[in-house]
Design a protein around this motif. Structure first.
Motif, PDB file in Angstrom:
ATOM      1  N   CYS A   1       0.698  -1.195   0.020  1.00 50.73           N
ATOM      2  CA  CYS A   1      -0.024   0.013  -0.017  1.00 50.73           C
ATOM      3  C   CYS A   1       0.877   1.158   0.109  1.00 50.73           C
ATOM      4  CB  CYS A   1      -1.003  -0.020   1.164  1.00 50.73           C
ATOM      5  SG  CYS A   1      -1.790   1.337   1.269  1.00 50.73           S
ATOM      6  N   LEU A   2       0.780   2.074  -1.028  1.00 47.54           N
ATOM      7  CA  LEU A   2       1.702   3.084  -1.171  1.00 47.54           C
ATOM      8  C   LEU A   2       1.065   4.434  -0.325  1.00 47.54           C
ATOM      9  CD1 LEU A   2       2.159   3.635  -4.995  1.00 47.54           C
ATOM     10  CD2 LEU A   2       3.788   2.383  -3.353  1.00 47.54           C
ATOM     11  N   HIS A   3      -0.025   4.272  -0.253  1.00 45.75           N
ATOM     12  CA  HIS A   3      -0.620   5.206   0.946  1.00 45.75           C
ATOM     13  C   HIS A   3      -0.264   5.209   2.290  1.00 45.75           C
ATOM     14  CE1 HIS A   3      -3.611   8.170   2.336  1.00 45.75           C
ATOM     15  NE2 HIS A   3      -4.037   7.218   3.192  1.00 45.75           N
ATOM     16  N   CYS A   4      -0.003   3.740   2.926  1.00 42.06           N
ATOM     17  CA  CYS A   4       0.105   3.746   4.208  1.00 42.06           C
ATOM     18  C   CYS A   4       1.705   3.099   4.155  1.00 42.06           C
ATOM     19  CB  CYS A   4      -1.034   2.735   4.928  1.00 42.06           C
ATOM     20  SG  CYS A   4      -0.976   1.148   4.253  1.00 42.06           S
ATOM     21  N   ASN A   5       2.053   3.025   3.228  1.00 34.20           N
ATOM     22  CA  ASN A   5       3.551   2.545   3.085  1.00 34.20           C
ATOM     23  C   ASN A   5       3.834   1.209   3.773  1.00 34.20           C
ATOM     24  OD1 ASN A   5       6.240   3.011   2.352  1.00 34.20           O
ATOM     25  ND2 ASN A   5       6.762   3.490   4.504  1.00 34.20           N
ATOM     26  N   ALA A   6       2.958   0.370   3.626  1.00 31.01           N
ATOM     27  CA  ALA A   6       2.934  -1.041   4.082  1.00 31.01           C
ATOM     28  C   ALA A   6       3.297  -2.194   3.031  1.00 31.01           C
ATOM     29  CB  ALA A   6       1.549  -1.508   4.610  1.00 31.01           C
ATOM     30  N   GLU A   7       4.087  -3.038   3.397  1.00 28.77           N
ATOM     31  CA  GLU A   7       4.627  -3.750   2.289  1.00 28.77           C
ATOM     32  C   GLU A   7       3.920  -4.879   2.023  1.00 28.77           C
ATOM     33  OE1 GLU A   7       8.032  -6.301   3.555  1.00 28.77           O
ATOM     34  OE2 GLU A   7       7.504  -6.370   5.739  1.00 28.77           O
ATOM     35  N   ALA A   8       4.140  -5.568   0.753  1.00 26.44           N
ATOM     36  CA  ALA A   8       2.983  -6.492   0.468  1.00 26.44           C
ATOM     37  C   ALA A   8       3.426  -7.800   1.572  1.00 26.44           C
ATOM     38  CB  ALA A   8       3.318  -7.187  -1.026  1.00 26.44           C
ATOM     39  N   LEU A   9       2.021  -8.585   1.967  1.00 21.30           N
ATOM     40  CA  LEU A   9       2.394  -9.638   2.828  1.00 21.30           C
ATOM     41  C   LEU A   9       1.194 -10.771   2.362  1.00 21.30           C
ATOM     42  CD1 LEU A   9       2.067  -7.595   6.256  1.00 21.30           C
ATOM     43  CD2 LEU A   9       4.100  -8.697   5.231  1.00 21.30           C
ATOM     44  N   ILE A  10       1.956 -11.947   3.092  1.00 20.81           N
ATOM     45  CA  ILE A  10       0.867 -13.065   2.775  1.00 20.81           C
ATOM     46  C   ILE A  10       0.358 -13.494   4.030  1.00 20.81           C
ATOM     47  CG2 ILE A  10       1.038 -15.461   1.951  1.00 20.81           C
ATOM     48  CD1 ILE A  10       2.819 -14.999  -0.301  1.00 20.81           C
ATOM     49  N   ASP A  11      -0.889 -13.665   4.140  1.00 14.75           N
ATOM     50  CA  ASP A  11      -1.386 -14.227   5.770  1.00 14.75           C
ATOM     51  C   ASP A  11      -1.567 -15.706   5.460  1.00 14.75           C
ATOM     52  OD1 ASP A  11      -2.654 -14.509   7.871  1.00 14.75           O
ATOM     53  OD2 ASP A  11      -4.601 -13.322   7.282  1.00 14.75           O
ATOM     54  N   LEU A  12      -0.838 -16.413   6.140  1.00 19.52           N
ATOM     55  CA  LEU A  12      -0.973 -17.718   6.240  1.00 19.52           C
ATOM     56  C   LEU A  12      -2.194 -18.345   7.119  1.00 19.52           C
ATOM     57  CD1 LEU A  12       2.794 -18.941   6.569  1.00 19.52           C
ATOM     58  CD2 LEU A  12       1.474 -18.470   4.468  1.00 19.52           C
ATOM     59  N   ASP A  13      -2.805 -17.480   7.855  1.00 18.73           N
ATOM     60  CA  ASP A  13      -3.843 -17.827   8.815  1.00 18.73           C
ATOM     61  C   ASP A  13      -3.364 -18.964   9.695  1.00 18.73           C
ATOM     62  OD1 ASP A  13      -6.478 -17.341   9.577  1.00 18.73           O
ATOM     63  OD2 ASP A  13      -7.194 -18.948   8.518  1.00 18.73           O
TER      64      ASP A  13
END
Length: 202
Positions: free
Chosen positions: A168-180
């Motif tokens: 997310c460029l807006h919140c500067n969050a990197e891409a993630l994978i949620d394994l649950d």
């Protein structure tokens, strides 16, 4: 032990015909009440009055709460041990992952970066992509999820349903994978699969 005696699921609400959810609550409260009585816990489980269809356990003493806590922790002791074994296996491979923990009878794995997911895929015997590929591009991330799920199934016999969260460029969050989360026995097999893999040279 001074818990109020219950001899029938309809004692609290009378013998009139009950809706299905009320009957289920009455039966569940009776089972819980009898189990607590057998364990020596001063806890009266009763069908709810203000919330019909629910089980009311009311207030309990600190001693009863402490005893119930010990019993619950004893019942999940095996799951906690497996989560700890998996934690050690992840740490041994220096995988940047949250510490696994027990939640609702399953082992929570949480969110990981795409690079960590790629490394985990390799450790589980999955194919590796071209080193020049940008994993956080949507098509490549979807391929990574597929590779990870396939490698996970082949190495553990279980299923993984990872969810991709783009950066997310807006919140500067990197891409993630949620394994649950995964079942406890699958977590045991995952730990075993990682333990069998040689550690990478520092």
């Amino acid at each position: 032990m001074n818990a109020t005696a219950i001899t029938s699921p309809t004692d609290r609400l009378g013998s009139r015909a009950l809706p299905e959810d009320h009957r289920a609550a009455a039966a569940a409260s009776l089972d819980l009440h009898q189990a607590c009585a057998a364990a020596g816990l001063n806890l009266s489980a009763l069908p709810g009055v203000e919330q019909p269809g629910q089980v009311d356990i009311g207030s309990v003493s600190p001693e009863t709460a402490a005893a119930l806590t010990r019993m619950i922790r004893h019942s999940i002791k095996g799951a906690v041990q497996i989560s700890e074994r998996l934690r050690r296996a992840l740490l041994a491979h220096a995988l940047d992952m949250p510490e696994p923990y027990v939640y609702r009878g399953r082992i929570m794995l949480g969110e990981i970066s795409l690079s960590t997911a790629d490394r985990l895929t390799g450790l589980l015997g999955g194919p590796q992509p071209d080193p020049d590929v940008e994993l956080d591009y949507w098509p490549e991330a979807q391929l990574l999820l597929k590779r990870l799920s396939t490698a996970f199934k082949q190495s553990t016999g279980g299923f993984l349903d990872p969810d991709f969260h783009p950066d997310c460029l807006h919140c500067n969050a990197e891409a993630l994978i949620d394994l649950d989360s995964i079942p406890v026995m699958t977590a045991r097999r995952l730990a075993r699969a990682l333990e069998r893999r040689p550690r990478e040279a520092p």
